[in-house]
Design an enzyme around this catalytic site. Sequence first.
Site, PDB file in Angstrom:
ATOM      1  N   TYR A 172       0.846  -1.190   0.000  1.00 53.50           N
ATOM      2  CA  TYR A 172       0.000   0.000   0.000  1.00 53.50           C
ATOM      3  C   TYR A 172       0.881   1.240   0.000  1.00 53.50           C
ATOM      4  O   TYR A 172       2.009   1.200  -0.471  1.00 53.50           O
ATOM      5  CB  TYR A 172      -0.993  -0.035   1.174  1.00 53.50           C
ATOM      6  CG  TYR A 172      -2.126   0.925   0.946  1.00 53.50           C
ATOM      7  CD1 TYR A 172      -2.930   0.799  -0.195  1.00 53.50           C
ATOM      8  CD2 TYR A 172      -2.346   1.991   1.801  1.00 53.50           C
ATOM      9  CE1 TYR A 172      -3.940   1.713  -0.448  1.00 53.50           C
ATOM     10  CE2 TYR A 172      -3.362   2.908   1.560  1.00 53.50           C
ATOM     11  CZ  TYR A 172      -4.147   2.764   0.433  1.00 53.50           C
ATOM     12  OH  TYR A 172      -5.137   3.672   0.176  1.00 53.50           O
ATOM     13  N   ARG A 225      -8.570  11.041  -8.464  1.00 53.27           N
ATOM     14  CA  ARG A 225      -7.709  11.710  -7.460  1.00 53.27           C
ATOM     15  C   ARG A 225      -6.966  10.632  -6.672  1.00 53.27           C
ATOM     16  O   ARG A 225      -7.264  10.379  -5.517  1.00 53.27           O
ATOM     17  CB  ARG A 225      -8.559  12.570  -6.524  1.00 53.27           C
ATOM     18  CG  ARG A 225      -7.752  13.529  -5.660  1.00 53.27           C
ATOM     19  CD  ARG A 225      -8.556  13.990  -4.463  1.00 53.27           C
ATOM     20  NE  ARG A 225      -8.920  12.884  -3.598  1.00 53.27           N
ATOM     21  CZ  ARG A 225      -8.123  12.373  -2.649  1.00 53.27           C
ATOM     22  NH1 ARG A 225      -6.909  12.834  -2.471  1.00 53.27           N
ATOM     23  NH2 ARG A 225      -8.555  11.377  -1.887  1.00 53.27           N
ATOM     24  N   LYS A 243      -6.311  -1.842  -1.125  1.00 51.81           N
ATOM     25  CA  LYS A 243      -7.206  -1.678   0.031  1.00 51.81           C
ATOM     26  C   LYS A 243      -7.826  -3.015   0.438  1.00 51.81           C
ATOM     27  O   LYS A 243      -7.918  -3.337   1.623  1.00 51.81           O
ATOM     28  CB  LYS A 243      -8.323  -0.692  -0.317  1.00 51.81           C
ATOM     29  CG  LYS A 243      -7.888   0.749  -0.412  1.00 51.81           C
ATOM     30  CD  LYS A 243      -7.821   1.416   0.949  1.00 51.81           C
ATOM     31  CE  LYS A 243      -7.506   2.889   0.828  1.00 51.81           C
ATOM     32  NZ  LYS A 243      -7.458   3.591   2.110  1.00 51.81           N
ATOM     33  N   GLU A 315     -13.406   5.268  -3.128  1.00 51.91           N
ATOM     34  CA  GLU A 315     -11.975   5.511  -2.918  1.00 51.91           C
ATOM     35  C   GLU A 315     -11.415   6.431  -3.999  1.00 51.91           C
ATOM     36  O   GLU A 315     -11.563   6.168  -5.197  1.00 51.91           O
ATOM     37  CB  GLU A 315     -11.228   4.177  -2.945  1.00 51.91           C
ATOM     38  CG  GLU A 315      -9.845   4.237  -2.367  1.00 51.91           C
ATOM     39  CD  GLU A 315      -9.826   4.486  -0.876  1.00 51.91           C
ATOM     40  OE1 GLU A 315      -8.921   5.204  -0.409  1.00 51.91           O
ATOM     41  OE2 GLU A 315     -10.706   3.961  -0.173  1.00 51.91           O
ATOM     42  N   ASP A 316     -10.794   7.520  -3.572  1.00 53.85           N
ATOM     43  CA  ASP A 316     -10.050   8.425  -4.462  1.00 53.85           C
ATOM     44  C   ASP A 316     -10.899   9.004  -5.596  1.00 53.85           C
ATOM     45  O   ASP A 316     -10.452   9.101  -6.744  1.00 53.85           O
ATOM     46  CB  ASP A 316      -8.809   7.725  -5.015  1.00 53.85           C
ATOM     47  CG  ASP A 316      -7.729   7.563  -3.942  1.00 53.85           C
ATOM     48  OD1 ASP A 316      -7.872   8.185  -2.882  1.00 53.85           O
ATOM     49  OD2 ASP A 316      -6.763   6.831  -4.163  1.00 53.85           O
ATOM     50  N   ASP A 338     -13.508   6.351   2.401  1.00 53.23           N
ATOM     51  CA  ASP A 338     -12.327   6.277   3.256  1.00 53.23           C
ATOM     52  C   ASP A 338     -11.567   7.593   3.293  1.00 53.23           C
ATOM     53  O   ASP A 338     -10.987   7.951   4.311  1.00 53.23           O
ATOM     54  CB  ASP A 338     -11.402   5.151   2.771  1.00 53.23           C
ATOM     55  CG  ASP A 338     -10.304   4.838   3.765  1.00 53.23           C
ATOM     56  OD1 ASP A 338     -10.607   4.802   4.979  1.00 53.23           O
ATOM     57  OD2 ASP A 338      -9.155   4.626   3.346  1.00 53.23           O
ATOM     58  N   ASP A 339     -11.571   8.349   2.197  1.00 50.88           N
ATOM     59  CA  ASP A 339     -10.856   9.619   2.154  1.00 50.88           C
ATOM     60  C   ASP A 339     -11.507  10.652   3.074  1.00 50.88           C
ATOM     61  O   ASP A 339     -10.811  11.456   3.696  1.00 50.88           O
ATOM     62  CB  ASP A 339     -10.815  10.161   0.722  1.00 50.88           C
ATOM     63  CG  ASP A 339     -10.182   9.177  -0.234  1.00 50.88           C
ATOM     64  OD1 ASP A 339      -9.033   8.784   0.003  1.00 50.88           O
ATOM     65  OD2 ASP A 339     -10.848   8.778  -1.210  1.00 50.88           O
ATOM     66  N   ASN A 480      -0.387  12.082   1.201  1.00 49.96           N
ATOM     67  CA  ASN A 480       0.310  10.934   0.615  1.00 49.96           C
ATOM     68  C   ASN A 480       0.571  11.183  -0.872  1.00 49.96           C
ATOM     69  O   ASN A 480      -0.163  11.936  -1.504  1.00 49.96           O
ATOM     70  CB  ASN A 480      -0.545   9.669   0.758  1.00 49.96           C
ATOM     71  CG  ASN A 480      -0.644   9.204   2.188  1.00 49.96           C
ATOM     72  OD1 ASN A 480       0.344   9.164   2.903  1.00 49.96           O
ATOM     73  ND2 ASN A 480      -1.842   8.858   2.619  1.00 49.96           N
TER      74      ASN A 480
END
Length: 624
Positions: A172, A225, A243, A315-316, A338-339, A480
């Site tokens: 990850y 993203r 993930k 996610e993203d 999650d973000d 990150n």
Amino acid sequence: MSSLSRSSFLGNSGIGETFSKAHGRPAVRVRVVALGSSNSHPRPLKETKGASNPTTTSASVVTEVDSKSAVAGSVADVYGNDQLVEETPWAVSVASGYSLLRDPHHNKGLAFSERERDAHYLCGLLPPTVASQDLQVPLQKYMAMMDLQETNERLFYKLLIDNVEELLPVVYTPTVGEACQKYGSIFRRPQGLFISLKEKGKILEVLKNWPQRRIQVIVVTDGERILGLGDLGCQGMGIPVGKLSLYTALGGVRPSACLPITIDVGTNNEKLLKDEFYIGLRRRRATGEEYDELLDEFMTAVKQNYGEKVLIQFEDFANHNAFELLAKYGTTHLVFNDDIQGTASVVLAGLIAALKFVGGTLADHKFLFLGAGEAGTGIAELIAREMSKQTNVPVEEARKNIWLVDSKGLIVNSRKDSLQHFKQPWAHEHNPITELVDAVKVIKPTVLIGTSGVGRTFTKDVIKAMASLNEKPIIFALSNPTSQSECTAEEAYTWSQGRAIFASGSPFGLVEYNRKTFVPGQANNAYIFPGFGLGLIMSGAIRVHDEMLLAASEALASQVTEENFNRGLIYPPFTNIRKISAHIAANVAAKAYELGLATHLPQPRDLVKYAESCMYSPTYRSYR
């Protein structure tokens, strides 16, 4: 022809010299030793220690014969690594470019320097870039782990579980970011479902193509993203795959119950659109009605195919879609971002633990964020809700202790009309401020949190300003991958004179300052989402509620032991992650039962033990 005459023939023939001169290089000198003489034994060639020295000529690479004997019947190779048995009575070692690249003993790939490429006839056989071994290692580790996952799933998870602290950065963040950037080049075989605009109108059929039927968790991205790297389009698949590996390794969710999905609506990344190895749709991103209709069909098909209790983790997604998707489907599906929510939960846990060092309650502190996107506003909102819960004041009142800075400066009331809707709750009455360091000096925060996605924005002046205002400034640089972190751990500790309580999104090593060793915290979402997901699954939850996120934060903070505090840690070691996940799952499940959102009845008496019993084990099974 005798051995001596063979030697004389080869040594005088000028073969190496002719070849070198033809290429405009100094002659390569090859000394040939006779092996048949009773008083002569083959002797090893010396390694050229100056191989990395730019002043060394190409002629020096083939070395003179050492005076010491080697093991009988062998000659050490040109590079001095090991010995090569020769069947011929004489030995010659000449390295040529093409064969060198295919020799596993000596090949360095892109790490060959420009001088080495010229000296060893490698020019044109490699792309022009030079990559050090240190740069090659992370991606090769990732590829090796992915290969193992595809060939021996149980061994992959056994290895990951037993070596989680070492291998988590491999499977990850930060390595997964590089893997996504190069996904088209390292792509071997699909590890999830790719759903593109071409499948519009038949997404349910596509879902049925996946061989597993009892899916419990889906991680889905549209790749717009990816971490702090931007729009990677279809190559963002590395994120759902990574993930879900952690859902299994850290949270114990069965691998067969996990489904990674990429929604391919195109990309606005011009570099990818021109890349012949790009694996996605070669078109600009779909927006508006075209995008919404595809996502709506996807969400409907998932619920129809897998039922109401399947967890869908967004996610993203870019800010403009992430908040809308969460708001739109949060009341009809079991969805989690999650973000926004996972990051908020893990950061809140770190802040609760940090109070052990600085004292007071959350309401006693003032927070300043650099970054007002998904992560920043998500964290801010969860902090406000926890403050509201602790003090019984309205959330709107709790928000007044929290200030956000975006790309245009401090978010204030005078900007409210031009702000995106998710930033508007954070617009307070104040004069405009454009520079972060000025905001620190005026707002006087006790906590500084970075979610900007822009590296090195916590400058020396910013951190010194925080240290001048606080005995123990809390500094979280969360962006990150590592290259995008607002500051490094070393910078935070050095510029604060060793007084900062620091955490980051990606891992940093130990820092030595003033004869003291500091252990940087890592506010890694992997602490939260695997256990959070397990709690939803084992309770049969049908919706996610904010109080579940607070329960997860409190559970994580409670796992920081006195011994951890004595070492300066605000997060527990990852070596205990399955135990931590079990406690988080139990707290989340308990809250689901309390809120009436659980469907697995009756409620187990001991939720921690029940969580542990639900966890997947990678040990081999016996076959009849």
